[in-house]
Design a protein around this motif. Structure first.
Motif, PDB file in Angstrom:
ATOM      1  N   SER A  20       4.445   2.994   7.475  1.00 14.21           N
ATOM      2  CA  SER A  20       4.348   4.534   7.177  1.00 14.21           C
ATOM      3  C   SER A  20       5.308   5.255   7.478  1.00 14.21           C
ATOM      4  N   ILE A  21       6.505   4.832   8.102  1.00  8.16           N
ATOM      5  CA  ILE A  21       7.645   5.501   8.408  1.00  8.16           C
ATOM      6  C   ILE A  21       8.167   6.127   6.964  1.00  8.16           C
ATOM      7  N   LEU A  22       7.651   5.294   5.876  1.00 10.56           N
ATOM      8  CA  LEU A  22       8.478   5.714   4.687  1.00 10.56           C
ATOM      9  C   LEU A  22       7.900   6.946   4.155  1.00 10.56           C
ATOM     10  N   PHE A  23       6.705   7.390   4.520  1.00  9.54           N
ATOM     11  CA  PHE A  23       6.244   8.629   4.214  1.00  9.54           C
ATOM     12  C   PHE A  23       7.110   9.762   5.169  1.00  9.54           C
ATOM     13  N   TYR A  39      -3.997  -2.491  -5.313  1.00 12.54           N
ATOM     14  CA  TYR A  39      -3.683  -0.825  -5.215  1.00 12.54           C
ATOM     15  C   TYR A  39      -3.527  -0.283  -6.539  1.00 12.54           C
ATOM     16  N   GLY A  40      -3.477  -1.267  -7.533  1.00 11.76           N
ATOM     17  CA  GLY A  40      -3.286  -0.705  -8.892  1.00 11.76           C
ATOM     18  C   GLY A  40      -2.081  -0.555  -9.782  1.00 11.76           C
ATOM     19  N   HIS A  41      -1.144  -1.605  -8.941  1.00 15.80           N
ATOM     20  CA  HIS A  41       0.135  -1.220  -9.457  1.00 15.80           C
ATOM     21  C   HIS A  41       0.680  -2.854 -10.074  1.00 15.80           C
ATOM     22  N   PHE A  86       0.871  -1.195   0.001  1.00 22.35           N
ATOM     23  CA  PHE A  86      -0.151  -0.102   0.020  1.00 22.35           C
ATOM     24  C   PHE A  86       1.031   1.373  -0.024  1.00 22.35           C
ATOM     25  N   VAL A  87       1.784   1.443   1.019  1.00 20.49           N
ATOM     26  CA  VAL A  87       2.593   2.509   0.909  1.00 20.49           C
ATOM     27  C   VAL A  87       3.657   2.847  -0.305  1.00 20.49           C
ATOM     28  N   LEU A  88       4.097   1.662  -0.934  1.00 18.99           N
ATOM     29  CA  LEU A  88       4.904   1.858  -1.859  1.00 18.99           C
ATOM     30  C   LEU A  88       3.933   2.234  -3.142  1.00 18.99           C
ATOM     31  N   SER A  89       2.767   1.639  -3.295  1.00 17.85           N
ATOM     32  CA  SER A  89       1.994   1.987  -4.152  1.00 17.85           C
ATOM     33  C   SER A  89       1.233   3.528  -4.269  1.00 17.85           C
ATOM     34  N   ASP A  90       1.294   3.933  -3.076  1.00 18.60           N
ATOM     35  CA  ASP A  90       0.861   5.248  -2.655  1.00 18.60           C
ATOM     36  C   ASP A  90       2.230   6.399  -3.139  1.00 18.60           C
ATOM     37  N   LEU A  91       3.344   5.711  -2.760  1.00 21.32           N
ATOM     38  CA  LEU A  91       4.586   6.599  -3.338  1.00 21.32           C
ATOM     39  C   LEU A  91       4.589   6.582  -4.848  1.00 21.32           C
ATOM     40  N   LYS A  92       4.375   5.515  -5.482  1.00 22.77           N
ATOM     41  CA  LYS A  92       4.219   5.502  -6.725  1.00 22.77           C
ATOM     42  C   LYS A  92       3.424   6.589  -7.430  1.00 22.77           C
ATOM     43  N   ASN A  93       1.973   6.430  -6.802  1.00 20.53           N
ATOM     44  CA  ASN A  93       0.983   7.339  -7.327  1.00 20.53           C
ATOM     45  C   ASN A  93       1.621   8.980  -7.144  1.00 20.53           C
ATOM     46  N   GLY A 143       4.310   9.994  -8.068  1.00 18.89           N
ATOM     47  CA  GLY A 143       5.341  10.193  -8.872  1.00 18.89           C
ATOM     48  C   GLY A 143       6.600   9.442  -8.674  1.00 18.89           C
ATOM     49  N   LYS A 144       6.825   8.857  -7.648  1.00 19.24           N
ATOM     50  CA  LYS A 144       8.089   8.120  -7.305  1.00 19.24           C
ATOM     51  C   LYS A 144       8.110   7.043  -8.159  1.00 19.24           C
ATOM     52  N   GLU A 145       9.676   6.626  -8.611  1.00 11.49           N
ATOM     53  CA  GLU A 145       9.771   5.409  -9.106  1.00 11.49           C
ATOM     54  C   GLU A 145      10.435   4.380  -8.090  1.00 11.49           C
ATOM     55  N   ILE A 146      10.001   3.240  -7.874  1.00  8.82           N
ATOM     56  CA  ILE A 146       9.936   2.346  -6.683  1.00  8.82           C
ATOM     57  C   ILE A 146      10.442   1.119  -7.147  1.00  8.82           C
ATOM     58  N   ILE A 147      11.682   0.736  -6.518  1.00  8.08           N
ATOM     59  CA  ILE A 147      12.223  -0.564  -6.604  1.00  8.08           C
ATOM     60  C   ILE A 147      12.352  -1.400  -5.171  1.00  8.08           C
ATOM     61  N   LEU A 148      11.764  -2.608  -5.166  1.00 10.28           N
ATOM     62  CA  LEU A 148      11.741  -3.047  -3.815  1.00 10.28           C
ATOM     63  C   LEU A 148      12.689  -4.336  -3.764  1.00 10.28           C
ATOM     64  N   VAL A 149      13.486  -4.410  -2.646  1.00 11.29           N
ATOM     65  CA  VAL A 149      14.433  -5.493  -2.588  1.00 11.29           C
ATOM     66  C   VAL A 149      13.915  -6.374  -1.316  1.00 11.29           C
ATOM     67  N   SER A 150      13.381  -7.453  -1.580  1.00  8.42           N
ATOM     68  CA  SER A 150      12.653  -8.236  -0.440  1.00  8.42           C
ATOM     69  C   SER A 150      13.362  -9.451  -0.109  1.00  8.42           C
ATOM     70  N   SER A 151      13.694  -9.556   1.074  1.00  5.23           N
ATOM     71  CA  SER A 151      14.272 -11.194   1.573  1.00  5.23           C
ATOM     72  C   SER A 151      12.954 -11.598   1.837  1.00  5.23           C
ATOM     73  N   GLY A 152      13.008 -13.072   2.369  1.00  5.43           N
ATOM     74  CA  GLY A 152      11.953 -13.709   2.913  1.00  5.43           C
ATOM     75  C   GLY A 152      11.737 -14.824   2.187  1.00  5.43           C
ATOM     76  N   ALA A 153      12.535 -15.405   0.818  1.00  2.00           N
ATOM     77  CA  ALA A 153      12.277 -16.302   0.124  1.00  2.00           C
ATOM     78  C   ALA A 153      12.078 -17.636   1.155  1.00  2.00           C
ATOM     79  N   ILE A 154      13.262 -17.935   1.978  1.00  2.00           N
ATOM     80  CA  ILE A 154      13.373 -19.119   2.583  1.00  2.00           C
ATOM     81  C   ILE A 154      12.310 -19.213   3.909  1.00  2.00           C
ATOM     82  N   GLY A 155      12.184 -17.964   4.578  1.00  2.00           N
ATOM     83  CA  GLY A 155      11.234 -17.853   5.565  1.00  2.00           C
ATOM     84  C   GLY A 155       9.713 -18.328   4.969  1.00  2.00           C
TER      85      GLY A 155
END
Ligand code: ADP
Length: 268
Positions: A248-251, A98-100, A37-44, A46-58
């Motif tokens: 929401s700290i990203l905002f 969220y439209g992305h 949600f937060v990253l989608s809103d940042l895209k809205n 006008g930001k360009e967002i790239i997410l690096v996500s861990s968690g595959a093994i978990g």
């Protein structure tokens, strides 16, 4: 310096396993949805967002109803393969809501060693961003190995996220952790530890403050975060290390507020 963060257009966000999994090993759906949600809103915005996500093994362990990480590398890679699919399926669903649209990018360390593979990777990122897609990046665990003459492992997603910032020429790396910044000593052990608002140079003295790292999920603790900060600062870009507890700290970060620790060589 915090003011200049507001101008960041292209942003890499790195989340660790602890941000998207509960301590009991189950997937934290609330956090994954909130992040999408937060990253989608940042895209809205006008930001360009790239997410690096861990968690595959978990996520793979949760999916296979396992409580212990398997010991052999092939078993771990199989679990990562299952978990990565599930992770992307969840992100895809939440971002779509969220439209992305998202796109998966799996990398190995040698992409940066060979000019052609590096160029292909850069081109893929550029095309995805041009098409308004959110690239979601992880290490390609299935082929990543650490051999003497053939090093393909980043080893940790902290370093990977700094390399992604370089490859995409992004302005800012936001590293979300289980800790809300960089302190003068390990705050998990010392109640009187003080958080740095800004770090303008990574030197021996600074590195010494991070020696005391505990690593729950087998990653590098604070040291790999400082190594990532060094790569980012050498590229004349900025990094913020902050807590992933409330996403929401990203905002707040992008509004230029003094949260977390800013790593920067800029003086204004
Ligand atoms: P994550 O899993 O969120 O990527 P890690 O747990 O690997 O993060 O690393 C963060 C940990 O590093 C903190 O929880 C803390 O225990 C430890 N640490 C060691 N030295 C410091 C320091 N100087 N400042 C902040 N954290 C530190």
């Amino acid at each position: 310096m915090r003011e200049s963060i507001k101008e960041s257009k292209r942003i890499v966000i790195k989340v660790g396993t602890s941000t998207i999994m509960y301590p009991n090993g189950a997937i934290n759906l609330q956090q994954m949805e909130k992040l999408s949600f937060v990253l989608s809103d940042l895209k809205n915005q006008g930001k360009e967002i790239i997410l690096v996500s861990s968690g595959a093994i978990g996520v793979g362990l949760a999916r296979m109803n396992l409580t212990e990480r398997p010991v052999t590398i092939p078993e771990q890679q199989a679990i990562a393969s299952i978990g990565q699919t599930e992770l992307m399926s969840l992100y895809s669903k939440f971002f779509y809501h969220y439209g992305h649209q998202v796109g998966q990018v799996l990398l190995t360390k040698d992409v940066t060693d060979y000019p052609v593979s590096r160029e292909n990777t850069v081109n893929t990122f550029e095309q995805l961003l041009l098409k308004q897609v959110v690239p979601i990046v992880n290490e390609n665990d299935t082929v990543s190995v650490e051999e003497l003459d053939h090093l393909t492992r980043f080893g940790d997603n902290d370093t990977l996220s700094a390399i992604v910032l370089e490859l995409t020429d992004a302005d800012l790396l936001v590293m979300l952790s289980d800790i809300d910044g960089f302190y003068d000593k390990n705050p998990m052990k010392y109640a009187d530890a003080r958080r740095f608002d800004t770090i303008s140079e990574i030197n021996e003295d600074i590195l010494a403050l991070a020696q005391d790292s505990s690593t729950k999920f087998g990653t590098g603790g604070m040291i790999t975060k400082l190594n990532a900060a060094q790569i980012v600062m050498e590229a004349k870009k900025q990094m913020v290390l902050a807590s992933g507890y409330d996403l929401s700290i990203l905002f707040n970060i992008l509004a230029g507020e003094h949260v977390g620790t800013l790593f920067t060589t800029q003086t204004h």
